[in-house]
Design a protein around this motif. Structure first.
Motif, PDB file in Angstrom:
ATOM      1  N   ASP A   1     -16.977   8.846 105.614  1.00 30.51           N
ATOM      2  CA  ASP A   1     -16.061   7.906 104.972  1.00 30.51           C
ATOM      3  C   ASP A   1     -16.722   6.545 104.792  1.00 30.51           C
ATOM      4  O   ASP A   1     -17.520   6.128 105.634  1.00 30.51           O
ATOM      5  N   PRO A   2     -16.374   5.830 103.706  1.00 36.81           N
ATOM      6  CA  PRO A   2     -17.030   4.538 103.435  1.00 36.81           C
ATOM      7  C   PRO A   2     -16.881   3.505 104.555  1.00 36.81           C
ATOM      8  O   PRO A   2     -17.781   2.687 104.747  1.00 36.81           O
ATOM      9  N   TYR A   3     -15.771   3.539 105.302  1.00 40.86           N
ATOM     10  CA  TYR A   3     -15.560   2.514 106.339  1.00 40.86           C
ATOM     11  C   TYR A   3     -16.691   2.502 107.374  1.00 40.86           C
ATOM     12  O   TYR A   3     -16.936   1.490 108.036  1.00 40.86           O
ATOM     13  N   MET A   4     -17.388   3.635 107.519  1.00 37.55           N
ATOM     14  CA  MET A   4     -18.454   3.731 108.524  1.00 37.55           C
ATOM     15  C   MET A   4     -19.586   2.740 108.241  1.00 37.55           C
ATOM     16  O   MET A   4     -20.269   2.299 109.163  1.00 37.55           O
ATOM     17  N   ARG A   5     -19.763   2.409 106.950  1.00 40.02           N
ATOM     18  CA  ARG A   5     -20.846   1.480 106.600  1.00 40.02           C
ATOM     19  C   ARG A   5     -20.607   0.111 107.232  1.00 40.02           C
ATOM     20  O   ARG A   5     -21.520  -0.519 107.768  1.00 40.02           O
ATOM     21  N   GLY A   6     -19.356  -0.368 107.207  1.00 39.11           N
ATOM     22  CA  GLY A   6     -19.038  -1.670 107.798  1.00 39.11           C
ATOM     23  C   GLY A   6     -19.304  -1.704 109.288  1.00 39.11           C
ATOM     24  O   GLY A   6     -19.761  -2.712 109.836  1.00 39.11           O
ATOM     25  N   ARG A   7     -19.035  -0.575 109.961  1.00 38.13           N
ATOM     26  CA  ARG A   7     -19.211  -0.531 111.414  1.00 38.13           C
ATOM     27  C   ARG A   7     -20.678  -0.508 111.840  1.00 38.13           C
ATOM     28  O   ARG A   7     -20.983  -0.744 113.003  1.00 38.13           O
ATOM     29  N   MET A   8     -21.572  -0.212 110.900  1.00 39.97           N
ATOM     30  CA  MET A   8     -22.999  -0.222 111.234  1.00 39.97           C
ATOM     31  C   MET A   8     -23.514  -1.645 111.424  1.00 39.97           C
ATOM     32  O   MET A   8     -24.554  -1.850 112.037  1.00 39.97           O
ATOM     33  N   ASN A   9     -22.787  -2.634 110.876  1.00 42.47           N
ATOM     34  CA  ASN A   9     -23.181  -4.033 111.041  1.00 42.47           C
ATOM     35  C   ASN A   9     -22.631  -4.570 112.357  1.00 42.47           C
ATOM     36  O   ASN A   9     -21.568  -4.157 112.803  1.00 42.47           O
ATOM     37  N   ASP A  10     -23.351  -5.523 112.937  1.00 43.40           N
ATOM     38  CA  ASP A  10     -22.860  -6.159 114.165  1.00 43.40           C
ATOM     39  C   ASP A  10     -22.097  -7.420 113.785  1.00 43.40           C
ATOM     40  O   ASP A  10     -22.514  -8.532 114.074  1.00 43.40           O
ATOM     41  N   SER A  11     -20.985  -7.240 113.083  1.00 45.27           N
ATOM     42  CA  SER A  11     -20.244  -8.408 112.605  1.00 45.27           C
ATOM     43  C   SER A  11     -18.765  -8.248 112.915  1.00 45.27           C
ATOM     44  O   SER A  11     -18.283  -7.141 113.164  1.00 45.27           O
TER      45      SER A  11
ATOM     46  N   PRO B   1     -18.004  -2.861 116.274  1.00 39.78           N
ATOM     47  CA  PRO B   1     -19.143  -2.247 115.595  1.00 39.78           C
ATOM     48  C   PRO B   1     -19.601  -0.964 116.297  1.00 39.78           C
ATOM     49  O   PRO B   1     -19.360  -0.773 117.487  1.00 39.78           O
ATOM     50  N   GLN B   2     -20.236  -0.098 115.533  1.00 35.55           N
ATOM     51  CA  GLN B   2     -20.854   1.107 116.058  1.00 35.55           C
ATOM     52  C   GLN B   2     -21.964   0.691 117.026  1.00 35.55           C
ATOM     53  O   GLN B   2     -22.810  -0.132 116.684  1.00 35.55           O
ATOM     54  N   ALA B   3     -21.976   1.247 118.236  1.00 33.38           N
ATOM     55  CA  ALA B   3     -23.011   0.887 119.217  1.00 33.38           C
ATOM     56  C   ALA B   3     -24.352   1.506 118.813  1.00 33.38           C
ATOM     57  O   ALA B   3     -24.408   2.626 118.292  1.00 33.38           O
TER      58      ALA B   3
END
Length: 338
Positions: A47-57, A63-65
């Motif tokens: 899902d596209p939302y995963m891209r945002g979680r790859m950033n540490d913001s 964020p994805q660890a």
């Protein structure tokens, strides 16, 4: 001893995400403790939302660890259980992540849910009868709230969320106008999904052209808009929006690599007294049963159509995910693991 293959986040993307940001690892499966369940994942949701979680913001979710399994929805089968609520062979959905197996303490409510696959295919619980379907249902019914005869526009109309939005709008007597990339996707949106029209945004690279195409497709203006993309599309919609129109802000995929997305005429929100509301579907769990009841009934009866892009095997997940961010998928993007 059994081994589990996983894909972890190896590094944070600088700008566009790449294959180098992911790493495939193997780990031994632990022994089950009391209350735990071992699941073999059959399908993995991308899902596209995963891209945002790859950033540490700062965002709506942590964020994805780094060096941890990529987060994501999964559908699979119980292989072993030390929890009385789950039996070996049960079909289940959860947030199992990018891995072939996962162990979960299933005594926490909602972390693992049994699903009935007699009339609804297992994969649909990650799409039309899962988080994407509920996202579509929420934005349409709770924010746009279309009346019969109104015009609803949907960006990324052939995708997992957009395709459901238009069909639910049609079921409520509204006109549904899609935006999608390419003639094949647009043809599918109209001929298979039953939208009234679909605009190929690739044929309209500037605001004037896209706005004219929307004017032709929406002669009575736009009453509701479900936004998955942002940027040029949102600008064009604002130019054609009616007074008191409603915009459900679901995604802004045009800015997922961190670039700014300026609005050209934000004053139109005021001029047209528009309601623009962002939402995160996981914050509205109390409405999921109502949404899933309608979605499940429609899929089981054939009244809600959906399409899937399926990549084969865990190794294919990173490339399929990067393709999803570029619109290479057609419908819901899945990875088949079994």
């Amino acid at each position: 001893m059994s081994f589990n293959r996983q894909i972890v986040l190896a590094s944070r993307p600088q700008g566009e995400a790449s294959l180098d940001n992911f790493r495939l690892v193997e780990q031994a499966l632990p022994e089950l403790a009391e209350g735990q369940v071992l699941v073999r994942n059959h399908f993995l949701s991308l899902d596209p939302y995963m891209r945002g979680r790859m950033n540490d913001s700062k965002s709506y979710a942590a964020p994805q660890a780094l060096d941890a399994v990529m987060l994501g929805g999964t559908a699979g089968e119980v292989l072993a259980s030390r929890n009385p609520a789950f039996q070996v062979g049960d079909s289940v959905v959860g947030m199992g992540g990018w891995q072939e197996h996962f162990v979960v303490d299933a005594s926490q409510r909602g972390v693992l849910n049994k699903v009935d696959t007699r009339h609804i295919p297992l994969s649909a619980y990650l799409g039309a009868v899962g988080m994407p379907g509920v996202t579509a249902w929420y934005g349409l019914t709770q924010i746009i709230r279309p009346k019969a005869g109104e015009t609803v526009v949907v960006s990324a109309a052939s995708g997992a969320v957009g395709s459901v939005v238009g069909q639910l709008a049609k079921a409520r007597g509204a006109r549904a106008i899609g935006l999608a990339g390419g003639a094949e996707k647009c043809r599918y949106v109209v001929e298979e999904l039953g939208f009234d029209a679909c605009i190929d945004y690739k044929q309209h690279p500037d605001l004037t052209s896209l706005s004219q195409a929307l004017k032709a497709a929406c002669p009575d203006g736009i009453d509701g808009h479900f936004e998955n993309v942002g940027g040029l599309i949102l600008d064009a919609v604002l130019l054609r929006a009616n007074a008191f129109s409603r915009v459900a802000m679901c995604g802004m995929i045009s800015g997922y690599n961190g670039e700014p997305i300026p609005l050209q005429y934000p004053q139109l929100i005021l001029t047209n007294r528009m309601k623009v509301e962002g939402f995160i579907v996981s914050e509205h769990m109390e409405l999921w049963p109502e949404a899933l009841k309608e979605l499940g009934g429609l899929v089981a009866s054939g009244g809600l159509k959906f399409r899937e892009s399926v990549a084969q095997g865990l190794d294919a997940a990173p490339e399929a995910f990067l393709g999803l961010l570029k619109g290479r998928n057609f419908g819901k993007q899945l990875v088949k693991l079994v």
